[in-house]
Scaffold this active site. Structure first.
Site, PDB file in Angstrom:
ATOM      1  N   SER A   1       9.152  36.223  28.804  1.00 12.76           N
ATOM      2  CA  SER A   1       8.894  36.049  30.233  1.00 12.76           C
ATOM      3  C   SER A   1       8.506  37.404  30.807  1.00 12.76           C
ATOM      4  O   SER A   1       9.194  38.396  30.566  1.00 12.76           O
ATOM      5  CB  SER A   1      10.153  35.552  30.948  1.00 12.76           C
ATOM      6  OG  SER A   1      10.555  34.315  30.445  1.00 12.76           O
TER       7      SER A   1
ATOM      8  N   ASP B   1      14.498  29.413  33.426  1.00 11.95           N
ATOM      9  CA  ASP B   1      13.805  30.128  32.350  1.00 11.95           C
ATOM     10  C   ASP B   1      13.929  29.392  31.016  1.00 11.95           C
ATOM     11  O   ASP B   1      13.468  29.872  29.989  1.00 11.95           O
ATOM     12  CB  ASP B   1      14.348  31.555  32.220  1.00 11.95           C
ATOM     13  CG  ASP B   1      13.407  32.463  31.440  1.00 11.95           C
ATOM     14  OD1 ASP B   1      12.180  32.275  31.534  1.00 11.95           O
ATOM     15  OD2 ASP B   1      13.895  33.358  30.730  1.00 11.95           O
TER      16      ASP B   1
ATOM     17  N   GLN C   1       5.742  31.391  36.481  1.00 15.61           N
ATOM     18  CA  GLN C   1       6.058  32.410  35.486  1.00 15.61           C
ATOM     19  C   GLN C   1       4.794  32.800  34.729  1.00 15.61           C
ATOM     20  O   GLN C   1       4.006  31.953  34.337  1.00 15.61           O
ATOM     21  CB  GLN C   1       7.077  31.844  34.501  1.00 15.61           C
ATOM     22  CG  GLN C   1       7.425  32.767  33.349  1.00 15.61           C
ATOM     23  CD  GLN C   1       8.196  32.024  32.274  1.00 15.61           C
ATOM     24  OE1 GLN C   1       7.664  31.165  31.619  1.00 15.61           O
ATOM     25  NE2 GLN C   1       9.465  32.371  32.131  1.00 15.61           N
TER      26      GLN C   1
END
Length: 182
Positions: free
Chosen positions: A124, A100, A174
């Protein structure tokens, strides 16, 4: 959450090739890069990037800030800052944490934005990670990232982790929130 488990099996093998980038030893630590770029970064960002961090990060294009209106493709060399115990689950968890870092920036780059842009709101939303090979998170891993699409306040971001010898270790997808507050 969706979780899939698989015991190793024989089958057909193929993988994307690792991009041709400078090795991590040829690049400066992110903390040194932040200290060199105090004119481009907010004091808060310099403080965050300059202090002790659990992940050692080396930027592939260190003299180009994220918000330059460039192509969405970019990359980072990453590894745990300290040696880790020989626990496959711990190494997988560290890679999940690393997955991430920097990925949402892929959707900002084509628009000339970075995390210091005034009024930027980003997060996110959906994040998926597939492990293809065992990982050593305390060894250098190349995180090659891109955003093939962005619009309507969202961006689609993709990443691939490669071992230093070029093996594709994991893939990431993502969806991110990406908008300016008005």
């Amino acid at each position: 959450m969706i979780v899939g488990f698989h015991l190793g099996d024989r089958g057909f093998d193929h993988a994307e090739r690792m991009p041709d980038v400078p090795p991590p030893d040829a690049l400066e630590p992110q903390s040194r890069w932040a200290q060199r770029n105090t004119d481009r970064l907010s004091p808060e960002m310099v403080r965050r990037l300059s202090g002790p961090r659990p992940i050692d990060i080396r930027r592939i294009d260190p003299d180009v800030p994220d918000g330059t209106g460039k192509d969405s493709r970019h990359g980072l060399w990453m590894r745990a800052a300290a040696p880790l115990p020989a626990s496959p689950l711990l190494h997988a968890a560290i890679l999940a944490f690393m997955s991430d870092m920097g990925l949402l920036s892929s959707g900002l780059r084509p628009h000339g934005l970075d995390w210091g842009s005034p009024g930027l709101q980003g997060a996110s939303l959906d994040h998926a990670l597939w492990f293809h090979e065992p990982v050593a998170a305390d060894q250098w891993l190349l995180y090659a990232m891109e955003s093939p699409w962005g619009g309507h306040g969202r961006s689609m971001n993709q990443g691939r982790f490669f071992s230093r010898d070029g093996r594709l270790i994991a893939s990431v997808a993502q969806e991110g929130l990406m908008r300016l507050r008005t």
